[in-house]
Design a protein around this motif. Sequence first.
Motif, PDB file in Angstrom:
ATOM      1  N   LEU A 120      -4.082 -87.165 -41.283  1.00 55.89           N
ATOM      2  CA  LEU A 120      -4.469 -86.415 -40.119  1.00 55.89           C
ATOM      3  C   LEU A 120      -4.509 -87.403 -38.992  1.00 55.89           C
ATOM      4  N   TYR A 133       0.607 -79.973 -40.613  1.00 56.27           N
ATOM      5  CA  TYR A 133      -0.775 -80.525 -40.442  1.00 56.27           C
ATOM      6  C   TYR A 133      -1.951 -79.650 -40.937  1.00 56.27           C
ATOM      7  N   CYS A 164      -4.586 -80.529 -43.977  1.00 57.59           N
ATOM      8  CA  CYS A 164      -6.134 -80.432 -43.802  1.00 57.59           C
ATOM      9  C   CYS A 164      -6.738 -79.798 -44.844  1.00 57.59           C
TER      10      CYS A 164
END
Length: 406
Positions: free
Chosen positions: A237, A384, A388
């Motif tokens: 990340l 993304y 997460c």
Amino acid sequence: MRSIEREPGAGIARPEKAEAGFHPVLIGLGLMLVAFNLRPALSSIGPLLPGIRAETGLSGALAGALVTVPVLCLGVFGRLAPVLVRRLGPDASVLAALVVLALGLVLRGLGGVPLLFLGSVVAAAAIGIVGVILPGIVKRDFPDQAGLMTGLYTALLCLGAAAGAGFTVPARRALDLGWEGALMLWAAPALVAAACWLPFVHARPLPSASAARPSGRLWRDPLAWQVTGFMGLQSSLAYIVFGWLPAALVDRGLDIVAAGLVASVSALAQGVLALVVPTLAARRPDQRPWVVLVISLPLIGFTGLLVGPLAFAWGFALLLGLGLGGCFGLALTLIVLRAGDPRAAAELSAMAQGVGYCGAALGPFLVGIVHDLSGGWGLPAALYAALCLGAASFGLLAARDRTVRI
């Protein structure tokens, strides 16, 4: 191998450096200075990436590789840290790695794409080695303040990331440098850190036989793999942000200076929760609520910057930075808390960072490919978000009150 309940204070060794005449404040300051130099080599590339691509003709895939290869090197060369510690001791190993870091930073500024990649590899190798060693040093020298010291050096690491993201382009313009010279500037603070660390060099192993060869049992412990998974995914990340945030903001209409400032504000905000989360999380045996908090913030922040209204860019950047700082601080804290003694901390750090960074390297590379294929930032935002969720899954398992077996 089944993990066991943590026994407070088990296997804790007293600080050796204090007995050698070093005041804990001096040791702490040395650690902070070392930590500051572990991110400018990585975060300074992003703001210059549009200019580098324009001058060199790098494709999106190669630009992604420029971000990805150093992250991969963090993991690959981090596995060398235990070997160096056995031969030189942790303090001398840190010093040697700082010198190599400065060399890599000089190499990548000598001009041309090959030297840019080579210097990035050398610098990242040094960073990977130091990053693996530091948790063991904290466990050795500050066994009763592990959370506080982890938070402090993580905050300084985030400050270094902010400096790399925010000051590289202004320094280039102020000094009338090319992108090569702007990248080379970061060798200076690395050399300063090496000079300041020199008095701490004694070439001795960590206490509790931590310099012994790894037993191999750690690799069969599910908890160790859960810590490793969280370290790797939260790192992915962060490195996606380091490598692609400025370029994405430029694509969306910001000029390069404004994009660099947004990235710098985000990186600077990392220091807040990087300090707070380890300090508070270490006070309780279970850190699962912190996992939920620190993963939610970058999920909102980065996807907002990629596809949300730019009018809220500064707010999204703040959320992103707070979350990433908290993620990294919590990941390092879990390494220390899930280890019962300095030896376990050193071995778990080597595994979590060595394997974790290798996996993290895929993130920036995949974002580059997905962006090239889609021509926009919607699919990268979705990727993304998926990362997460993966990080949250591993983090919730790793944050339970357990310790690893070695």
